[in-house]
Design a protein around this motif. Structure first.
Motif, PDB file in Angstrom:
ATOM      1  N   UNK A 108     -80.291 -37.607 -13.656  1.00 37.35           N
ATOM      2  CA  UNK A 108     -80.037 -38.106 -12.291  1.00 37.35           C
ATOM      3  C   UNK A 108     -79.898 -39.605 -12.271  1.00 37.35           C
ATOM      4  N   UNK A 109     -80.647 -40.294 -13.125  1.00 41.52           N
ATOM      5  CA  UNK A 109     -80.444 -41.748 -13.189  1.00 41.52           C
ATOM      6  C   UNK A 109     -79.005 -42.042 -13.598  1.00 41.52           C
ATOM      7  N   UNK A 110     -78.498 -41.227 -14.532  1.00 39.11           N
ATOM      8  CA  UNK A 110     -77.104 -41.414 -14.933  1.00 39.11           C
ATOM      9  C   UNK A 110     -76.163 -41.063 -13.797  1.00 39.11           C
ATOM     10  N   UNK A 111     -76.517 -40.054 -13.007  1.00 40.06           N
ATOM     11  CA  UNK A 111     -75.666 -39.662 -11.879  1.00 40.06           C
ATOM     12  C   UNK A 111     -75.578 -40.780 -10.853  1.00 40.06           C
TER      13      UNK A 111
ATOM     14  N   UNK B 179     -75.873 -43.811 -11.641  1.00 38.68           N
ATOM     15  CA  UNK B 179     -75.231 -44.930 -12.311  1.00 38.68           C
ATOM     16  C   UNK B 179     -76.100 -46.166 -12.322  1.00 38.68           C
ATOM     17  N   UNK B 180     -77.383 -45.973 -12.529  1.00 39.30           N
ATOM     18  CA  UNK B 180     -78.270 -47.130 -12.605  1.00 39.30           C
ATOM     19  C   UNK B 180     -78.622 -47.392 -14.057  1.00 39.30           C
ATOM     20  N   UNK B 181     -79.110 -48.566 -14.301  1.00 37.50           N
ATOM     21  CA  UNK B 181     -79.486 -48.972 -15.636  1.00 37.50           C
ATOM     22  C   UNK B 181     -80.488 -47.954 -16.201  1.00 37.50           C
ATOM     23  N   UNK B 182     -80.442 -47.582 -17.473  1.00 35.22           N
ATOM     24  CA  UNK B 182     -79.527 -48.045 -18.521  1.00 35.22           C
ATOM     25  C   UNK B 182     -78.187 -47.329 -18.534  1.00 35.22           C
ATOM     26  N   UNK B 183     -77.877 -46.546 -17.533  1.00 36.32           N
ATOM     27  CA  UNK B 183     -76.611 -45.819 -17.519  1.00 36.32           C
ATOM     28  C   UNK B 183     -75.634 -46.483 -16.554  1.00 36.32           C
ATOM     29  N   UNK B 184     -75.704 -47.799 -16.393  1.00 40.53           N
ATOM     30  CA  UNK B 184     -74.903 -48.428 -15.347  1.00 40.53           C
ATOM     31  C   UNK B 184     -73.531 -48.846 -15.849  1.00 40.53           C
TER      32      UNK B 184
ATOM     33  N   UNK C  28     -74.104 -46.521  -0.678  1.00 44.91           N
ATOM     34  CA  UNK C  28     -74.059 -45.229  -1.361  1.00 44.91           C
ATOM     35  C   UNK C  28     -74.960 -45.251  -2.580  1.00 44.91           C
ATOM     36  N   UNK C  29     -74.915 -46.362  -3.342  1.00 47.89           N
ATOM     37  CA  UNK C  29     -75.710 -46.396  -4.560  1.00 47.89           C
ATOM     38  C   UNK C  29     -77.208 -46.382  -4.255  1.00 47.89           C
ATOM     39  N   UNK C  30     -77.615 -47.202  -3.297  1.00 45.40           N
ATOM     40  CA  UNK C  30     -79.052 -47.276  -3.039  1.00 45.40           C
ATOM     41  C   UNK C  30     -79.563 -46.043  -2.324  1.00 45.40           C
ATOM     42  N   UNK C  31     -78.750 -45.511  -1.394  1.00 45.65           N
ATOM     43  CA  UNK C  31     -79.155 -44.278  -0.721  1.00 45.65           C
ATOM     44  C   UNK C  31     -79.276 -43.147  -1.735  1.00 45.65           C
TER      45      UNK C  31
ATOM     46  N   UNK D  78     -87.942 -50.604 -12.858  1.00 44.15           N
ATOM     47  CA  UNK D  78     -88.519 -51.002 -14.138  1.00 44.15           C
ATOM     48  C   UNK D  78     -87.493 -50.771 -15.247  1.00 44.15           C
ATOM     49  N   UNK D  79     -86.842 -49.590 -15.204  1.00 48.19           N
ATOM     50  CA  UNK D  79     -85.747 -49.300 -16.134  1.00 48.19           C
ATOM     51  C   UNK D  79     -84.749 -50.443 -16.120  1.00 48.19           C
ATOM     52  N   UNK D  80     -84.350 -50.809 -14.895  1.00 44.29           N
ATOM     53  CA  UNK D  80     -83.292 -51.805 -14.769  1.00 44.29           C
ATOM     54  C   UNK D  80     -83.735 -53.145 -15.328  1.00 44.29           C
ATOM     55  N   UNK D  81     -85.016 -53.432 -15.152  1.00 46.11           N
ATOM     56  CA  UNK D  81     -85.500 -54.721 -15.619  1.00 46.11           C
ATOM     57  C   UNK D  81     -85.675 -54.801 -17.109  1.00 46.11           C
ATOM     58  N   UNK D  82     -85.830 -53.662 -17.779  1.00 48.83           N
ATOM     59  CA  UNK D  82     -86.224 -53.729 -19.181  1.00 48.83           C
ATOM     60  C   UNK D  82     -85.231 -53.132 -20.160  1.00 48.83           C
ATOM     61  N   UNK D  83     -84.404 -52.186 -19.716  1.00 44.93           N
ATOM     62  CA  UNK D  83     -83.598 -51.470 -20.710  1.00 44.93           C
ATOM     63  C   UNK D  83     -82.196 -52.048 -20.816  1.00 44.93           C
ATOM     64  N   UNK D  84     -81.680 -52.158 -22.022  1.00 44.90           N
ATOM     65  CA  UNK D  84     -80.293 -52.594 -22.176  1.00 44.90           C
ATOM     66  C   UNK D  84     -79.337 -51.454 -21.865  1.00 44.90           C
ATOM     67  N   UNK D  85     -78.085 -51.789 -21.672  1.00 46.09           N
ATOM     68  CA  UNK D  85     -77.099 -50.796 -21.277  1.00 46.09           C
ATOM     69  C   UNK D  85     -76.629 -49.987 -22.479  1.00 46.09           C
ATOM     70  N   UNK D  86     -76.326 -48.708 -22.238  1.00 45.12           N
ATOM     71  CA  UNK D  86     -75.732 -47.864 -23.267  1.00 45.12           C
ATOM     72  C   UNK D  86     -74.300 -48.315 -23.539  1.00 45.12           C
ATOM     73  N   UNK D  87     -73.808 -47.967 -24.718  1.00 41.93           N
ATOM     74  CA  UNK D  87     -72.383 -48.111 -24.966  1.00 41.93           C
ATOM     75  C   UNK D  87     -71.731 -46.806 -24.536  1.00 41.93           C
ATOM     76  N   UNK D  88     -70.458 -46.826 -24.132  1.00 42.92           N
ATOM     77  CA  UNK D  88     -69.895 -45.610 -23.524  1.00 42.92           C
ATOM     78  C   UNK D  88     -69.899 -44.427 -24.480  1.00 42.92           C
TER      79      UNK D  88
END
Lengths: 104, 421, 170, 118
Positions: free
Chosen positions: B224-227, B229-234, B261-264, B318-328
Motif C-alpha cells: 500500500x505504501x507503494x500504491x 507512491x510514498x518513499x521509498x516507493x516514490x 489525492x496523495x495525502x488523502x 519516518x520511512x520518508x525521512x530515512x529510506x532512500x528511493x528504489x531504482x525502477x
C-alpha cells in the motif's frame, strides 16, 4: 425493485450492442474494433445480470456467467492487443484493411 | 452509524416542515451530511494537517526545526500554502488535451476520497457497510490509476508521459500483492466487510490480525505504501529523475488536487491498516462503554482509532525521512519476484490453517461442513497457529532468498572471472 | 422513482460513452469514453443488486483492460496522427443496418412476456457466488486459470520485441 | 436497511464537489495572463524538441499484461475467500491447483525475462 421494468434493461443492452457492432464494422483501426467488441460483450453482461435479477433473484447463475465473460474479455483483450502491437511493429499499421498479407 | 442514524432520525422525523418528499428518509439525509463532511472537510484537512506534520517530522529527523514562522509552531504554514495554491496562475501547456488534462487531477482526488466510505471509525460508525468492503477499495483505486494515465498523456510533455508510464507500472505491480493480502484477510475473517473484519479482531475472537499474520501485514503495508507512491516507493514523482513525474505541467490548484489525492490516500492507507490489522476502534473498555452509552463508546472508539492511525502515519513519515528511493528495476523486481510469490504462498498456508480451525456449519446447500480438527481451540488458538504458520513462511522465504542471493552472487563472480581471463 | 432517475444517469454514462466512441476520431478519446461506459455499467450492476459484479467490472475493465488499451494506443501512437478518416467503406451500409437491427431485436425481444419473478433476493449473494464457483462451476473455474495462463504465454510471445533478443535493436 | 450503495453515490457527488468548487474558487482568485513561454512544455529549461507523444518501449505493456492476468485471478479468489467456511476441503485443493497454474504463469513470465527491466 420493480421500479425499473425489465424491458428498459433489454433496450439499453440492445442499444449498446448495436453501438458496439457499428464501431466494429466501421472502424479501420484494430484497437477501435476491439473497443467495439468490448461494448458488445458488456451488452451481453447487462442481459445476463438483468435476467438473473428479474427471473431468478435467489440464484446467481447470471452473475457467474458475467464474471466469466469479464474474465474472458480480459484474456481476449490481452492477446488481441499483443497481436496488434506485434503487427504494428512488423508493418507499422494497425489498419485492419492494410493487414491483408495472409489473404492470398 | 446505526445509533447515530436512529438518534438523528428521531430529530429529523419530527420536522415535517422540512418539506421533503416522503421517500427521502432521514437516514439518507444523515448519510449525505456525513458524506459531504467527509469529502469537503476531512479531505482538505487531511492534506493541511499532514503536510504540516510531515514537514515537522522530517525536519526533526534531519535535525532541523521545520516551518516555524506562520502561526504557533508553524501551524498556519500549510494554510498559507493552500491559499497560495488557490491564487497561483493555472497554466495549461500548449498542445495539451484540455478536457482529460482537467479531469485527471479531479479523478485522482475523487478516487482517494471514496476509500473512506467503508472505513469504520468507531463502533457502529461507518459510512456504509458494504459486503464487498475490501474489494470495493481495490475497485476505487483503479480510478486513481486512470486519472494518473490521463494526466500524464494529456500534458504533451515527455517527462509527464514517462512518469505516467512508470507510475502505472508501479501501481499495477503492487496492486497484486496488496489484493492477495486482502484475500488472505478475507479468508481468515470469512468476510470482505470491513465492519466484520474489525469485529473479528476483538480479543474474544483472537485479537489483532497484526499478531496473527505479521507476514500478511508486511505484504499489505509495503504494497500500500507503494500504491500511494510514498518513499521509498516514490518513483512516481522522483524529482531528481523524471522532474516530477506525471504532474510536471500542473500548477495552481490542479497540482494541489494531486497533492490532496496523495495525502488523502496516504491517510486512507493508514486508516485501512489500522482497520485491517490493528483492530480498528478496538481498545480497552470500548465494548463495555458502548453497551451502556453508545455516544461515549463512539468517542472512545474514535480516540483509539485516531491513535492507531497516527502511529501508522508517523511510520509513513519516518520511512520518508530515512529510506532512500528504489531504482525502477529493483522496484518492479521486488514487487513481482518477491512480494507476489510470497503473497501467493502465504495465502495458501493461511487458508490451510484456517481450515483446521473451521467451525462446523450447515450450508443449506444439501451438505454440512464438519468442524475442523482443532476447532475447539477457538479464536485464540487460531491466532497462535496462524502466527506460527506465518513465522514458518517467513523462515522459508528467508531461506529461499538466501539461496537465491548466493546463486546470483556466484554467477556474478563467475562473470567477473570470465572477464578477467 | 429515485431508482429510475439513477438508471437514467447511468444510461447517459453508458450510451453517451458508446456514442462518444463511435463519433470521435481520436482513439485516445475512444478509450476514455470506453472507461466512461464501463463505469456506467458498474452502476447498472449496483442497481441490479450485483455489487460484487460492479466491483469486478471496475477492477477488471477500468483498472486493467482500459489501462491495457491505453498502453497499446500509446505504444502504436504513430498511426493516430494520420488525418485520414477513421472509418472504412462499410460505414454507410453499417449506418443503415445497425439501426434496423436495433429495431428488429427490440421488436422481437419486447414481444416476449418474460416470466418475471417478484421475489426479493435473500441470503448473501457473495457466499452463494463463492459456493457456486467451487461447486457447480468448478470446471469453468479451473479452465479459466488455464485460459489465463495460455493468454499470458501467447501475449508475451507476441508482444515481446524479437529484435531485442538478437541484439539487433537500434 | 436501505441499499448500502446509496452512500457511495452520495460520496461520489460530494467528492466531485471538491475539485469543482475548488477550481471554481481558484478561477476567480488567480491571475489569467497566459503567454507562449508559460504555455510551452517544461523540458529542463531548453526548448522542447518534437512531440511528447513519442513511442515507448513494450516492457511497460508486458507488466500491464501480467497484471491483467493476476487481477482476473484475484476476482475469482475473493468469493472463494468469503465462502471459505462453507466449502468442503476439496475447495482448498481446487484453489491450490488454480493458484499453482497461475504461479506457473508467473514463473513463465519470469523465465522468459518478461519481468526484466531492460
Amino acid at each position: 425493485m420493480t421500479a425499473i421494468p425489465l424491458s428498459w434493461w433489454v433496450s439499453v443492452a440492445t442499444a449498446l450492442f448495436v453501438i458496439g457492432l457499428y464501431a466494429t464494422l466501421t472502424r479501420k483501426n484494430a484497437i477501435a474494433v476491439l473497443i467495439g467488441l468490448e461494448l458488445m460483450l458488456n451488452s451481453a453482461n447487462i442481459n445476463f445480470v438483468a435476467f438473473n435479477r428479474y427471473t431468478t433473484p435467489n440464484q446467481v447463475g447470471g452473475q457467474i456467467f458475467a464474471v466469466f465473460v469479464i474474465a474472458i474479455a480480459a484474456a481476449e483483450a490481452a492477446v488481441a492487443l499483443a497481436i496488434i502491437i506485434a503487427t504494428y511493429r512488423r508493418s507499422a499499421t494497425v489498419d485492419v484493411e492494410d493487414i491483408d498479407s495472409m489473404k492470398f | 452509524m446505526e445509533q447515530l442514524i436512529n438518534w438523528l432520525a428521531n430529530i429529523l422525523e419530527n420536522t415535517s416542515w422540512w418539506g421533503l418528499p416522503a421517500d427521502v428518509s432521514a437516514a439518507v439525509i444523515v448519510w449525505s451530511v456525513y458524506g459531504f463532511i467527509l469529502a469537503l472537510v476531512v479531505a482538505p484537512m487531511a492534506m493541511i494537517v499532514l503536510t504540516w506534520l510531515e514537514r515537522k517530522i522530517i525536519a526533526r529527523i534531519q535535525d532541523r526545526i521545520g516551518p516555524n514562522r506562520a502561526g504557533p509552531f508553524g501551524l498556519l504554514q500549510a494554510v498559507a500554502d493552500a491559499i497560495k495554491m488557490l491564487t497561483k496562475e493555472d497554466t495549461t501547456p500548449a498542445g495539451a488535451d484540455r478536457v482529460p488534462f482537467n479531469i485527471g487531477p479531479g479523478l485522482a482526488a475523487v478516487a482517494a476520497i471514496l476509500i473512506y466510505a467503508v472505513i469504520p471509525v468507531a463502533p457502529g460508525i461507518v459510512g456504509t457497510d458494504l459486503n464487498i468492503g475490501i474489494f470495493y477499495i481495490v475497485a476505487v483505486g483503479s480510478f486513481g490509476v486512470l486519472g494518473i494515465l490521463m494526466a500524464g498523456w494529456s500534458s504533451n510533455n515527455k517527462y509527464a508521459l514517462l512518469g505516467a508510464f512508470r507510475a502505472v507500472s508501479q501501481l499495477v505491480s503492487y496492486e497484486i500483492p496488496m489484493v492477495l493480502s486482502l484475500i488472505t484477510i478475507a479468508v481468515v475473517a470469512g468476510s470482505m466487510s470491513t465492519v466484520t473484519i474489525v469485529d473479528k479482531q476483538s480479543w474474544v475472537n483472537g485479537g489483532w490480525y497484526l499478531i496473527a499474520m505479521p507476514v500478511t501485514f508486511l505484504l499489505f503495508f509495503l504494497s500500500s505504501v507503494a500504491e500511494v507512491g510514498r518513499s521509498p516507493f516514490d518513483l512516481l514523482e522522483a524529482d531528481s529523475e523524471i522532474v516530477a513525474g506525471f504532474h510536471v505541467e500542473y500548477s495552481g490548484l490542479k497540482f494541489g488536487l494531486f497533492m490532496i489525492a496523495e495525502y488523502v490516500h496516504a491517510l486512507a492507507v493508514a486508516a485501512l491498516t489500522a482497520t485491517l490489522f490493528l483492530g480498528g476502534w478496538h481498545g480497552p473498555f470500548v465494548t463495555q462503554l458502548t453497551a451502556s452509552s453508545p455516544v461515549a463508546g463512539a468517542i472512545l472508539g474514535h480516540i483509539y482509532f485516531l491513535l492507531k492511525v497516527g502511529v501508522i502515519v508517523f511510520i509513513l513519515m519516518w520511512f520518508r525521512g530515512t529510506l532512500p528511493r528504489f531504482r525502477i528495476d529493483q522496484l518492479l523486481d521486488f514487487g513481482w519476484k518477491f512480494m507476489t510469490p510470497v503473497a501467493l504462498l502465504n495465502l495458501l498456508v493461511t487458508a490451510f490453517v484456517v481450515k483446521l480451525f473451521q467451525p462446523g456449519v450447515s450450508t443449506g446447500m444439501g451438505y454440512a461442513i464438519s468442524a475442523g480438527p482443532l476447532a475447539s481451540f477457538g479464536g485464540v488458538g487460531q491466532t497462535i497457529a496462524l502466527l506460527i504458520a506465518n513465522l514458518l513462511v517467513a523462515f522459508l522465504v528467508s531461506l529461499a532468498v538466501r539461496a537465491f542471493a548466493r546463486r546470483s552472487k556466484a554467477q556474478a563472480l563467475r562473470a567477473v572471472a570470465a572477464v578477467e581471463n | 422513482m429515485a431508482e429510475q432517475i439513477v438508471f437514467f444517469i447511468f444510461t447517459i454514462l453508458v450510451l453517451g460513452g458508446g456514442i462518444g466512441i463511435i463519433s470521435t476520431k481520436n482513439l485516445y478519446y475512444s478509450a476514455l469514453f470506453l472507461s466512461m461506459t464501463l463505469s456506467g455499467m458498474a452502476g447498472y450492476f449496483v442497481l441490479l443488486n450485483a455489487g460484487f459484479l460492479a466491483a469486478v467490472q471496475v477492477v477488471v475493465y477500468v483498472g486493467a483492460i482500459a489501462i491495457l488499451i491505453l498502453f497499446a494506443i500509446m505504444l502504436s501512437r504513430r498511426m493516430m496522427t494520420s488525418s485520414e478518416p477513421q472509418t472504412n467503406r462499410q460505414t454507410w451500409l453499417a449506418a443503415i443496418v445497425s439501426p434496423l437491427l436495433f429495431i428488429a431485436i427490440l421488436v422481437l425481444v419486447l414481444q416476449v412476456n418474460w416470466p418475471v419473478s417478484s421475489a426479493a433476493p435473500t441470503g448473501d449473494a457473495l457466499i452463494l457466488l463463492g459456493m457456486s464457483f467451487l461447486g457447480s462451476y468448478v470446471i469453468p473455474f479451473e479452465v479459466i486459470s488455464v485460459l489465463l495462463l495460455v493468454a499470458l504465454v501467447g501475449a508475451i510471445i507476441l508482444a515481446r520485441d524479437t529484435h531485442t533478443d538478437t541484439g539487433r535493436e537500434q | 436497511m436501505q441499499n448500502p450503495y446509496i452512500f457511495v453515490g452520495i460520496l461520489v457527488l460530494a467528492a466531485l464537489l471538491l475539485p469543482v468548487v475548488g477550481l471554481g474558487v481558484a478561477w476567480f482568485l488567480r491571475p489569467h495572463k497566459p503567454n507562449p513561454f508559460k504555455q510551452s512544455t517544461y523540458e529542463c529549461g531548453i526548448e522542447p524538441i518534437g512531440d511528447a507523444w513519442v513511442q515507448f518501449k513494450v516492457s511497460y505493456y508486458i507488466y500491464a499484461l501480467v497484471f491483467v492476468v493476476f487481477d482476473v485471478e484475484s476476482v475469482f479468489l475473493f468469493p472463494w475467500a468469503v465462502a471459505y467456511n462453507f466449502l468442503p476441503l476439496y475447495a482448498l485443493l481446487e484453489v491450490i491447483i488454480f493458484v499453482a497454474i497461475l504461479f506457473f504463469a508467473l514463473v513463465y513470465a519470469w523465465r522468459k525475462d518478461a519481468l526484466k527491466w531492460i
